[in-house]
Design a protein around this motif. Structure first.
Motif, PDB file in Angstrom:
ATOM      1  N   ARG A   1      -4.465 -15.671  -0.590  1.00 34.94           N
ATOM      2  CA  ARG A   1      -4.498 -14.807   0.560  1.00 34.94           C
ATOM      3  C   ARG A   1      -3.646 -14.909   1.790  1.00 34.94           C
ATOM      4  N   THR A   2      -2.475 -14.958   1.665  1.00 36.64           N
ATOM      5  CA  THR A   2      -1.542 -15.084   2.747  1.00 36.64           C
ATOM      6  C   THR A   2      -1.081 -13.825   3.414  1.00 36.64           C
ATOM      7  N   GLY A   3      -1.324 -12.608   2.456  1.00 36.17           N
ATOM      8  CA  GLY A   3      -1.299 -11.200   2.842  1.00 36.17           C
ATOM      9  C   GLY A   3       0.304 -10.815   2.439  1.00 36.17           C
ATOM     10  N   LYS A   4       0.853 -11.625   1.858  1.00 38.28           N
ATOM     11  CA  LYS A   4       2.442 -11.253   1.425  1.00 38.28           C
ATOM     12  C   LYS A   4       2.503 -11.745  -0.031  1.00 38.28           C
ATOM     13  N   ILE A   5       3.338 -10.765  -0.976  1.00 36.91           N
ATOM     14  CA  ILE A   5       3.976 -11.038  -2.126  1.00 36.91           C
ATOM     15  C   ILE A   5       5.203 -11.000  -2.391  1.00 36.91           C
ATOM     16  N   ARG A   6       5.794 -11.727  -3.221  1.00 36.20           N
ATOM     17  CA  ARG A   6       7.375 -11.521  -3.456  1.00 36.20           C
ATOM     18  C   ARG A   6       7.504 -10.132  -4.069  1.00 36.20           C
ATOM     19  N   VAL A   7       8.654  -9.576  -3.506  1.00 37.05           N
ATOM     20  CA  VAL A   7       9.081  -8.364  -4.069  1.00 37.05           C
ATOM     21  C   VAL A   7       9.008  -8.242  -5.532  1.00 37.05           C
ATOM     22  N   GLN A   8       9.821  -9.428  -6.339  1.00 45.79           N
ATOM     23  CA  GLN A   8       9.778  -9.436  -7.640  1.00 45.79           C
ATOM     24  C   GLN A   8       8.477  -9.543  -8.604  1.00 45.79           C
ATOM     25  N   SER A   9       7.524 -10.074  -8.016  1.00 48.65           N
ATOM     26  CA  SER A   9       6.238 -10.223  -8.444  1.00 48.65           C
ATOM     27  C   SER A   9       5.703  -9.115  -8.657  1.00 48.65           C
ATOM     28  N   LEU A  10       5.659  -7.988  -7.362  1.00 50.49           N
ATOM     29  CA  LEU A  10       4.973  -6.791  -7.526  1.00 50.49           C
ATOM     30  C   LEU A  10       5.709  -5.907  -8.356  1.00 50.49           C
ATOM     31  N   LYS A  11       6.965  -6.076  -8.591  1.00 53.34           N
ATOM     32  CA  LYS A  11       7.569  -5.336  -9.570  1.00 53.34           C
ATOM     33  C   LYS A  11       7.211  -5.707 -11.244  1.00 53.34           C
ATOM     34  N   ILE A  12       7.462  -7.041 -11.328  1.00 53.02           N
ATOM     35  CA  ILE A  12       6.920  -7.475 -12.696  1.00 53.02           C
ATOM     36  C   ILE A  12       5.589  -7.170 -13.281  1.00 53.02           C
ATOM     37  N   GLY A  13       4.442  -7.378 -12.147  1.00 56.90           N
ATOM     38  CA  GLY A  13       3.144  -6.944 -12.266  1.00 56.90           C
ATOM     39  C   GLY A  13       3.191  -5.303 -12.810  1.00 56.90           C
ATOM     40  N   LEU A  14       3.569  -4.631 -11.823  1.00 62.51           N
ATOM     41  CA  LEU A  14       3.433  -3.117 -12.175  1.00 62.51           C
ATOM     42  C   LEU A  14       4.176  -2.676 -13.423  1.00 62.51           C
ATOM     43  N   MET A  15       5.290  -3.355 -13.840  1.00 57.10           N
ATOM     44  CA  MET A  15       6.112  -2.884 -14.781  1.00 57.10           C
ATOM     45  C   MET A  15       5.542  -3.201 -16.052  1.00 57.10           C
TER      46      MET A  15
ATOM     47  N   ILE B   1       1.047  -1.074   0.168  1.00 54.84           N
ATOM     48  CA  ILE B   1      -0.053  -0.125  -0.026  1.00 54.84           C
ATOM     49  C   ILE B   1       0.808   1.150   0.094  1.00 54.84           C
ATOM     50  N   SER B   2       2.200   1.231   0.930  1.00 57.84           N
ATOM     51  CA  SER B   2       2.884   2.347   1.032  1.00 57.84           C
ATOM     52  C   SER B   2       3.661   2.666  -0.342  1.00 57.84           C
ATOM     53  N   CYS B   3       3.969   1.621  -1.174  1.00 59.44           N
ATOM     54  CA  CYS B   3       4.779   1.609  -2.474  1.00 59.44           C
ATOM     55  C   CYS B   3       3.604   2.256  -3.619  1.00 59.44           C
ATOM     56  N   LEU B   4       2.221   1.933  -3.316  1.00 57.17           N
ATOM     57  CA  LEU B   4       1.243   2.073  -4.233  1.00 57.17           C
ATOM     58  C   LEU B   4       0.827   3.380  -4.132  1.00 57.17           C
ATOM     59  N   THR B   5       0.819   3.862  -3.073  1.00 60.46           N
ATOM     60  CA  THR B   5       0.398   5.294  -2.530  1.00 60.46           C
ATOM     61  C   THR B   5       1.343   6.369  -3.083  1.00 60.46           C
ATOM     62  N   THR B   6       2.559   6.039  -3.051  1.00 58.14           N
ATOM     63  CA  THR B   6       3.661   6.803  -3.726  1.00 58.14           C
ATOM     64  C   THR B   6       3.458   6.964  -5.149  1.00 58.14           C
TER      65      THR B   6
ATOM     66  N   CYS C   1      -7.500   4.116  -6.556  1.00 58.28           N
ATOM     67  CA  CYS C   1      -6.522   3.397  -7.343  1.00 58.28           C
ATOM     68  C   CYS C   1      -5.918   2.441  -6.697  1.00 58.28           C
ATOM     69  N   VAL C   2      -5.487   2.998  -5.325  1.00 60.71           N
ATOM     70  CA  VAL C   2      -4.486   2.030  -4.553  1.00 60.71           C
ATOM     71  C   VAL C   2      -5.390   0.633  -3.902  1.00 60.71           C
ATOM     72  N   ASP C   3      -6.788   0.943  -3.642  1.00 57.64           N
ATOM     73  CA  ASP C   3      -7.482  -0.325  -3.228  1.00 57.64           C
ATOM     74  C   ASP C   3      -7.642  -1.204  -4.282  1.00 57.64           C
ATOM     75  N   ILE C   4      -7.834  -0.593  -5.853  1.00 63.07           N
ATOM     76  CA  ILE C   4      -8.184  -1.948  -6.729  1.00 63.07           C
ATOM     77  C   ILE C   4      -6.678  -2.446  -7.317  1.00 63.07           C
ATOM     78  N   CYS C   5      -5.866  -1.618  -7.272  1.00 62.33           N
ATOM     79  CA  CYS C   5      -4.366  -2.039  -7.750  1.00 62.33           C
ATOM     80  C   CYS C   5      -4.004  -3.227  -6.756  1.00 62.33           C
ATOM     81  N   LEU C   6      -4.128  -2.775  -5.319  1.00 62.81           N
ATOM     82  CA  LEU C   6      -3.754  -3.795  -4.519  1.00 62.81           C
ATOM     83  C   LEU C   6      -4.380  -5.082  -4.673  1.00 62.81           C
ATOM     84  N   ASN C   7      -5.902  -5.003  -4.885  1.00 58.01           N
ATOM     85  CA  ASN C   7      -6.804  -5.937  -5.141  1.00 58.01           C
ATOM     86  C   ASN C   7      -6.398  -6.805  -6.232  1.00 58.01           C
ATOM     87  N   TRP C   8      -6.049  -5.997  -7.103  1.00 61.40           N
ATOM     88  CA  TRP C   8      -5.450  -6.802  -8.622  1.00 61.40           C
ATOM     89  C   TRP C   8      -4.233  -7.585  -8.340  1.00 61.40           C
TER      90      TRP C   8
END
Length: 290
Positions: A115-129, A76-81, A99-106
């Motif tokens: 729904r473990t509440g955690k994702i890998r840093v690389q997954s976050l980066k590749i999804g957004l890029m 959330i902190s990263c998406l808010t920035t 936007c933060v809510d639905i992007c986090l949801n996606w």
């Protein structure tokens, strides 16, 4: 609360996914997937986000350990920035909390379906890029850089992780079968075979391979063509529905002289005047002079 059922999806996300079902009549899987991802990209406002900014935000949030897991609060902190920066440039188009809510949801739907509440840093980066805007080859370069080691070389395991994270995007849309399913091994093998089975590849070799549009990644270049075609107006008339000018993709027959088809007729498989579906067509995503 009334039904005491748990719903993981934001109402806006549910609406968005219901609207994607309209696209199921597109006959070609790579286009169907890319058009769905394009709709998703715009709903998440990621079509406004350039790759360089995305990369800078990752640095700012010290997301350098790719195999680390990060929790929802850090995402959330990263998406808010990201979205606060976008709001400054595009006041009327970006609603930061939504936007933060639905992007986090996606991101959770794609990378944390349990729904473990955690994702890998690389997954976050590749999804957004993957959904950021930018030139296609520049995107390939950024994706490669994310998984390559300090030597800027990438081995089979690292490429496998990149392709695995990328294929989750069509998988979550129910479209993975057309891209070889979740098994990315054949794609990894084809890339390294093309490079004489050397243990590591460089960015140039990765880009050369991606230019061949390997099966597991073909949705990404098609997404870029879909985006380029959106505003294209072609001085031609569709032989089937008579739309003129044709907006979007234009398909021109290589067999019949002066036979043009708009994207909605082409994607739904309509034909006219003895033109068969298997006849070769050439696709234009930007206007050309006849």
């Amino acid at each position: 609360h009334e039904t005491q059922t748990t719903c993981w999806d934001h109402p806006k996300m549910t609406d968005l996914f219901q609207s994607l079902a309209d696209l199921n009549n597109v006959r070609f899987s790579a286009y169907r997937t890319a058009i769905k991802i394009r709709r998703l990209q715009k709903a998440l406002c990621l079509d406004l986000l350039d790759l360089n900014t995305t990369s800078e935000v990752f640095k700012q949030h010290k997301l350098s350990q790719n195999d680390q897991l990060i929790g929802v609060q850090d995402v959330i902190s990263c998406l808010t920035t990201i979205y606060s920066g976008l709001e400054e440039k595009h006041k009327d188009m970006v609603n930061v909390p939504l936007c933060v809510d639905i992007c986090l949801n996606w991101l959770l739907n794609v990378y944390d379906s349990g729904r473990t509440g955690k994702i890998r840093v690389q997954s976050l980066k590749i999804g957004l890029m993957s959904l950021s805007k930018g030139l296609l080859e520049e995107k390939y370069r950024y994706l490669f850089k994310e998984v390559a080691g300090p030597t800027e070389m990438c081995d089979q395991r690292q490429l496998g992780l990149l392709l695995h994270d990328a294929i989750q995007i069509p998988r979550q849309l129910g479209e993975v079968a057309a891209f070889g399913g979740s098994n990315i091994e054949p794609s990894v093998r084809s890339c390294f075979q093309q490079n004489h089975n050397k243990p590591e590849i460089m960015v140039k070799q990765f880009i050369d391979w991606m230019r061949l549009e390997p099966q597991s990644m073909v949705w990404l270049p098609v997404l870029h063509r879909v985006a380029a075609a959106e505003t294209a107006k072609h001085q031609a008339k569709c032989n089937i529905c008579k739309e003129c000018p044709i907006v979007g993709f234009r398909y021109r027959s290589l067999k019949h002289f002066n036979y043009d088809v708009c994207q909605s007729c082409f994607f739904s498989g309509r034909t006219a005047k003895g033109h068969k579906l298997h006849y070769p067509m050439v696709e234009y995503c930007i206007p050309v002079s006849n």
